[in-house]
Each structure stands twice: as C-alpha cells, then as structure tokens.
Design a protein around this motif. Structure first.
Motif, PDB file in Angstrom:
ATOM      1  N   GLU A  24     -21.567 -34.240  23.435  1.00 36.60           N
ATOM      2  CA  GLU A  24     -20.896 -35.257  24.245  1.00 36.60           C
ATOM      3  C   GLU A  24     -19.792 -34.671  25.123  1.00 36.60           C
ATOM      4  OE1 GLU A  24     -18.561 -34.883  20.455  1.00 36.60           O
ATOM      5  OE2 GLU A  24     -20.681 -34.918  21.032  1.00 36.60           O
ATOM      6  N   LEU A  25     -19.369 -33.425  24.826  1.00 39.94           N
ATOM      7  CA  LEU A  25     -18.316 -32.790  25.614  1.00 39.94           C
ATOM      8  C   LEU A  25     -18.850 -31.939  26.769  1.00 39.94           C
ATOM      9  CD1 LEU A  25     -15.788 -31.542  22.881  1.00 39.94           C
ATOM     10  CD2 LEU A  25     -15.697 -33.659  24.218  1.00 39.94           C
ATOM     11  N   LEU A  26     -20.157 -31.710  26.820  1.00 36.81           N
ATOM     12  CA  LEU A  26     -20.691 -30.739  27.775  1.00 36.81           C
ATOM     13  C   LEU A  26     -20.360 -31.094  29.222  1.00 36.81           C
ATOM     14  CD1 LEU A  26     -24.174 -29.734  26.322  1.00 36.81           C
ATOM     15  CD2 LEU A  26     -21.900 -28.800  25.850  1.00 36.81           C
ATOM     16  N   ASP A  27     -20.308 -32.371  29.555  1.00 40.77           N
ATOM     17  CA  ASP A  27     -19.982 -32.762  30.929  1.00 40.77           C
ATOM     18  C   ASP A  27     -18.551 -32.389  31.312  1.00 40.77           C
ATOM     19  OD1 ASP A  27     -22.487 -33.768  31.394  1.00 40.77           O
ATOM     20  OD2 ASP A  27     -21.944 -35.830  30.855  1.00 40.77           O
ATOM     21  N   LYS A  28     -17.704 -32.174  30.318  1.00 41.03           N
ATOM     22  CA  LYS A  28     -16.302 -31.833  30.578  1.00 41.03           C
ATOM     23  C   LYS A  28     -16.041 -30.328  30.503  1.00 41.03           C
ATOM     24  CE  LYS A  28     -14.544 -36.195  28.681  1.00 41.03           C
ATOM     25  NZ  LYS A  28     -13.602 -36.800  27.695  1.00 41.03           N
ATOM     26  N   LEU A  29     -17.101 -29.542  30.292  1.00 39.86           N
ATOM     27  CA  LEU A  29     -16.928 -28.109  30.089  1.00 39.86           C
ATOM     28  C   LEU A  29     -17.737 -27.307  31.097  1.00 39.86           C
ATOM     29  CD1 LEU A  29     -17.298 -28.044  26.185  1.00 39.86           C
ATOM     30  CD2 LEU A  29     -15.153 -28.025  27.481  1.00 39.86           C
ATOM     31  N   GLU A  30     -17.286 -26.093  31.345  1.00 35.94           N
ATOM     32  CA  GLU A  30     -18.042 -25.129  32.140  1.00 35.94           C
ATOM     33  C   GLU A  30     -18.018 -23.789  31.407  1.00 35.94           C
ATOM     34  OE1 GLU A  30     -20.617 -23.978  34.063  1.00 35.94           O
ATOM     35  OE2 GLU A  30     -19.918 -25.763  35.142  1.00 35.94           O
ATOM     36  N   CYS A  31     -19.133 -23.069  31.497  1.00 32.70           N
ATOM     37  CA  CYS A  31     -19.249 -21.794  30.792  1.00 32.70           C
ATOM     38  C   CYS A  31     -19.604 -20.672  31.753  1.00 32.70           C
ATOM     39  CB  CYS A  31     -20.321 -21.877  29.706  1.00 32.70           C
ATOM     40  SG  CYS A  31     -19.922 -22.996  28.347  1.00 32.70           S
ATOM     41  N   GLN A  32     -19.205 -19.470  31.398  1.00 34.29           N
ATOM     42  CA  GLN A  32     -19.601 -18.273  32.138  1.00 34.29           C
ATOM     43  C   GLN A  32     -19.718 -17.121  31.144  1.00 34.29           C
ATOM     44  OE1 GLN A  32     -16.330 -16.061  34.232  1.00 34.29           O
ATOM     45  NE2 GLN A  32     -15.310 -18.069  34.175  1.00 34.29           N
ATOM     46  N   PRO A  33     -20.579 -16.137  31.418  1.00 32.59           N
ATOM     47  CA  PRO A  33     -20.759 -15.032  30.481  1.00 32.59           C
ATOM     48  C   PRO A  33     -19.545 -14.109  30.442  1.00 32.59           C
ATOM     49  CG  PRO A  33     -22.024 -14.663  32.468  1.00 32.59           C
ATOM     50  CD  PRO A  33     -21.471 -16.048  32.585  1.00 32.59           C
ATOM     51  N   LEU A  34     -19.374 -13.428  29.326  1.00 32.89           N
ATOM     52  CA  LEU A  34     -18.341 -12.409  29.211  1.00 32.89           C
ATOM     53  C   LEU A  34     -18.794 -11.140  29.917  1.00 32.89           C
ATOM     54  CD1 LEU A  34     -17.278 -12.702  25.456  1.00 32.89           C
ATOM     55  CD2 LEU A  34     -15.907 -13.319  27.447  1.00 32.89           C
ATOM     56  N   PRO A  35     -17.872 -10.350  30.447  1.00 30.80           N
ATOM     57  CA  PRO A  35     -18.264  -9.055  31.020  1.00 30.80           C
ATOM     58  C   PRO A  35     -18.784  -8.137  29.922  1.00 30.80           C
ATOM     59  CG  PRO A  35     -15.874  -9.252  30.870  1.00 30.80           C
ATOM     60  CD  PRO A  35     -16.423 -10.604  30.551  1.00 30.80           C
ATOM     61  N   ALA A  36     -19.787  -7.343  30.241  1.00 28.47           N
ATOM     62  CA  ALA A  36     -20.371  -6.438  29.253  1.00 28.47           C
ATOM     63  C   ALA A  36     -19.413  -5.280  28.950  1.00 28.47           C
ATOM     64  CB  ALA A  36     -21.695  -5.890  29.778  1.00 28.47           C
ATOM     65  N   PRO A  37     -19.436  -4.773  27.720  1.00 30.78           N
ATOM     66  CA  PRO A  37     -20.144  -5.337  26.574  1.00 30.78           C
ATOM     67  C   PRO A  37     -19.397  -6.540  26.011  1.00 30.78           C
ATOM     68  CG  PRO A  37     -18.897  -3.421  25.872  1.00 30.78           C
ATOM     69  CD  PRO A  37     -18.692  -3.534  27.369  1.00 30.78           C
ATOM     70  N   GLY A  38     -20.137  -7.571  25.718  1.00 30.23           N
ATOM     71  CA  GLY A  38     -19.519  -8.795  25.227  1.00 30.23           C
ATOM     72  C   GLY A  38     -19.276  -8.743  23.733  1.00 30.23           C
ATOM     73  N   ILE A  39     -19.353  -9.907  23.124  1.00 32.94           N
ATOM     74  CA  ILE A  39     -19.114 -10.012  21.686  1.00 32.94           C
ATOM     75  C   ILE A  39     -20.170 -10.933  21.091  1.00 32.94           C
ATOM     76  CG2 ILE A  39     -17.392 -11.791  22.178  1.00 32.94           C
ATOM     77  CD1 ILE A  39     -15.993 -11.087  19.600  1.00 32.94           C
ATOM     78  N   THR A  40     -20.705 -10.552  19.962  1.00 34.46           N
ATOM     79  CA  THR A  40     -21.823 -11.262  19.352  1.00 34.46           C
ATOM     80  C   THR A  40     -21.429 -11.844  18.003  1.00 34.46           C
ATOM     81  OG1 THR A  40     -23.407  -9.788  20.419  1.00 34.46           O
ATOM     82  CG2 THR A  40     -24.208 -11.055  18.552  1.00 34.46           C
ATOM     83  N   ARG A  41     -21.817 -13.063  17.791  1.00 32.55           N
ATOM     84  CA  ARG A  41     -21.656 -13.718  16.485  1.00 32.55           C
ATOM     85  C   ARG A  41     -22.998 -13.678  15.770  1.00 32.55           C
ATOM     86  NH1 ARG A  41     -22.129 -19.425  14.860  1.00 32.55           N
ATOM     87  NH2 ARG A  41     -20.720 -19.893  13.136  1.00 32.55           N
ATOM     88  N   GLN A  42     -22.996 -13.125  14.561  1.00 26.43           N
ATOM     89  CA  GLN A  42     -24.240 -12.978  13.814  1.00 26.43           C
ATOM     90  C   GLN A  42     -24.218 -13.857  12.571  1.00 26.43           C
ATOM     91  OE1 GLN A  42     -24.269  -8.670  13.278  1.00 26.43           O
ATOM     92  NE2 GLN A  42     -25.759  -8.489  14.931  1.00 26.43           N
ATOM     93  N   LEU A  43     -25.321 -14.560  12.369  1.00 24.21           N
ATOM     94  CA  LEU A  43     -25.494 -15.383  11.179  1.00 24.21           C
ATOM     95  C   LEU A  43     -26.601 -14.786  10.317  1.00 24.21           C
ATOM     96  CD1 LEU A  43     -25.364 -18.995  12.698  1.00 24.21           C
ATOM     97  CD2 LEU A  43     -23.591 -17.875  11.338  1.00 24.21           C
ATOM     98  N   ALA A  44     -26.455 -14.936   9.006  1.00 30.62           N
ATOM     99  CA  ALA A  44     -27.454 -14.399   8.078  1.00 30.62           C
ATOM    100  C   ALA A  44     -27.579 -15.326   6.878  1.00 30.62           C
ATOM    101  CB  ALA A  44     -27.071 -12.995   7.619  1.00 30.62           C
ATOM    102  N   VAL A  45     -28.712 -15.221   6.211  1.00 29.49           N
ATOM    103  CA  VAL A  45     -28.911 -15.856   4.911  1.00 29.49           C
ATOM    104  C   VAL A  45     -28.615 -14.794   3.860  1.00 29.49           C
ATOM    105  CG1 VAL A  45     -30.580 -16.893   3.337  1.00 29.49           C
ATOM    106  CG2 VAL A  45     -30.611 -17.504   5.768  1.00 29.49           C
TER     107      VAL A  45
END
Length: 310
Positions: free
Chosen positions: A250-271
């Motif tokens: 519901e917030l997406l209309d109020k937000l704007e996104c852009q990529p980070l300059p390389a090298p960026g940062i990664t979030r990793q999920l695992a089981v």
C-alpha cells in the motif's frame, strides 16, 4: 547406573495391571495369559529390587515404590509412544509436530501462505517470529526445529544451512523527491537508519561506512516496515529490499527506488535446522518455501521496478 534394568514391555504390563485393577483383566487387555502377565511383573520387581504391588489385598494395592513407578512410568510410556508415532510419521512423509521460526520480513510477506503449505504435512505447528540472533539461539536450545533467517552470522557446525534466496538492497526515497544519486542523498537529505543491533542495521550501516557515505540520521528504527513508513511520509531516505517492500504494497505509490552503485549489498535468507533431522524432506521444503516467498507480493514489487528482479 549406566544400564537400564527393565524394558518397556515389562513397564507396559505393570501399568496395565494397575489401571485394570487385576492380573486377569490386564491379561485380557494385552491378549496374553495371566501367568505371562504375572511373570513380567515379578521380573520387573526383581530387576528393580523392590515390591511394587501388595497382592494380599483385593483389589491389588500399590506400594509406595509401586505408586512412584506408575506415575513416572506412565509418562515414560507416553513419551515412548510419541517417539514411535514420530518415527512412523517421518517414514510416511508427514510430521506429527513442527516448531518453526521466521524473521519478521518472511512472516509478514508469506507467513500465512507458509502455514497453509505446512497444514497437510504436519499434524501440529508452532510458529514464532524473531530477529536472526533470537531464532538461532532458539534453534540451538531446542525451542524450535527449523528457522528461516538471515545468514550474516556465524552458523555452528552442528547446524545445516540451506540457501533460500538472495536479494539486493536498493535506495528508497519518497516518490515526490527529485531523483538524486546516493552520494547526493547522503550529503543533503536525512537518512532513516536501522538499529545497529539488528542484522539489517549491521549490514547497511557497515556498507555505508565502507563506501564512506556519512548520512545524517535522526531516527534509528528496529523494524523495516517502520522505516518504510517514515520514508513514505517524506521524512528521509533509506535502504530496503524487495521483501521489505512486499510487506507494505500500500506504500509503493509513495515510494521510489533506485539501485545501489556496484558493488552493492545483498541480504541472504536460508533455512537452518539441526543436521540430519529432516533427511531428504528438507530439500523439497526449501524449494517450496522459495516459491512461496517469491509469490504475488514480491512480483508486485518487481513489476513496478523491473530492474529489481534482475
């Protein structure tokens, strides 16, 4: 004492005698002869070196030792039955119980869908939500059986880790701000930070320092949805991920996104689970969980910013 002097067959026979009130009724219940039942109880008394029943009275009376054995033995027998049911269920591909922990972002994006997926596979499910360190501690202490968590922490060798997904952090700003790169934002606009004690805070704050960005921050929050809420209100910019965004479509209309300059940062999920506990079931579980998390909500985010899915 290292060895156990009695077996479960003797214990089951004794408990049946106590509950039915006689050797003959116990024999009928167990489909054995009365003589066999009597011999099993006598052999139990011999190996324990104590008298369990006063046979001179009718109905049979329990001695003090016999009462204690009945109370504790009933619990042991019940746990043994549960263990046997557990083994049979695993062999058939269904678990009688599963205690699962999830980081907050997974719970909010796909928690209900994950529980619906588990419903036909598990008889009883306990689900908890927490931070990555809290979930790892709960897994190590035996409070949960499996966790879905971030991996930017040391995983003990006794645990097995199965990669789930990786997602890039992106810059998020209010939609009505003029587009600017992160260097400009860090110098001129307030930054909404994550608390440093959270895994997300540790990751993002370290990355900003590594890139020598020194944004001014008035607010440090411990929840990604609160961070995005502040950005949507125009109070600053921050870093976020597709799953964080998917929590609040519901917030997406109020937000704007852009990529980070390389090298960026990664979030990793695992089981993560204890080694060997789930056998071959875990691989199918991980595959299905990945598809559930990358479901409709994350696809909504990727449709809006197509480059996020790359």
């Amino acid at each position: 004492m290292d060895s156990i002097a009695f077996d479960l067959r003797q214990l089951r026979t004794y408990i049946t005698v106590v509950e039915t009130g006689s050797f003959s009724k116990a024999a009928n219940h167990l489909n054995q002869t009365q003589s066999a039942v009597s011999q099993l109880v006598q052999s139990l008394e011999q190996v324990l070196d104590c008298k369990l029943l006063d046979r001179s009275k009718r109905p049979i009376q329990l001695t003090l030792a016999g009462r204690e054995l009945y109370e504790q033995g009933s619990k042991l027998l019940a746990e043994s039955r549960k263990l046997q049911d557990w083994m049979h269920s695993i062999e058939k591909g269904k678990l009688p119980r599963l205690r699962i922990g999830m980081v907050d972002s997974v719970t909010q994006v796909a928690g209900i869908e994950l529980l619906k997926y588990l419903q036909p596979k598990v008889a009883h499910i306990n689900q908890m939500t927490g931070t990555a360190p809290e979930l790892l501690a709960s897994l190590q202490s035996g409070k949960v059986d499996i966790i879905i968590s971030m991996t930017n922490q040391d995983i003990p060798q006794e645990l097995a880790m199965f990669p789930l997904l990786s997602e890039q952090y992106v810059v998020v700003t209010p939609a009505d701000w003029e587009p600017k790169n992160i260097q400009w934002l860090a110098k001129h606009q307030p930054y909404i930070a994550y608390e440093n004690w959270t895994p997300t805070g540790t990751q993002t704050n370290n990355w900003l320092r590594w890139r020598n960005y020194k944004p001014q921050s008035q607010f440090s929050l411990d929840r990604a949805d609160n961070v995005l809420g502040m950005v949507a209100e125009g109070l600053g910019w921050s870093l976020t991920t597709p799953t964080f965004l998917a929590r609040q479509l519901e917030l997406l209309d109020k937000l704007e996104c852009q990529p980070l300059p390389a090298p960026g940062i990664t979030r990793q999920l695992a089981v993560i689970c204890r080694k060997g506990e789930f056998g071959n079931m875990i691989e199918e579980f991980v595959t299905d969980i990945r598809e559930i998390i990358l479901g409709k909500k994350v696809h909504e985010v990727q449709k809006r910013w197509e480059w996020i899915g790359e």
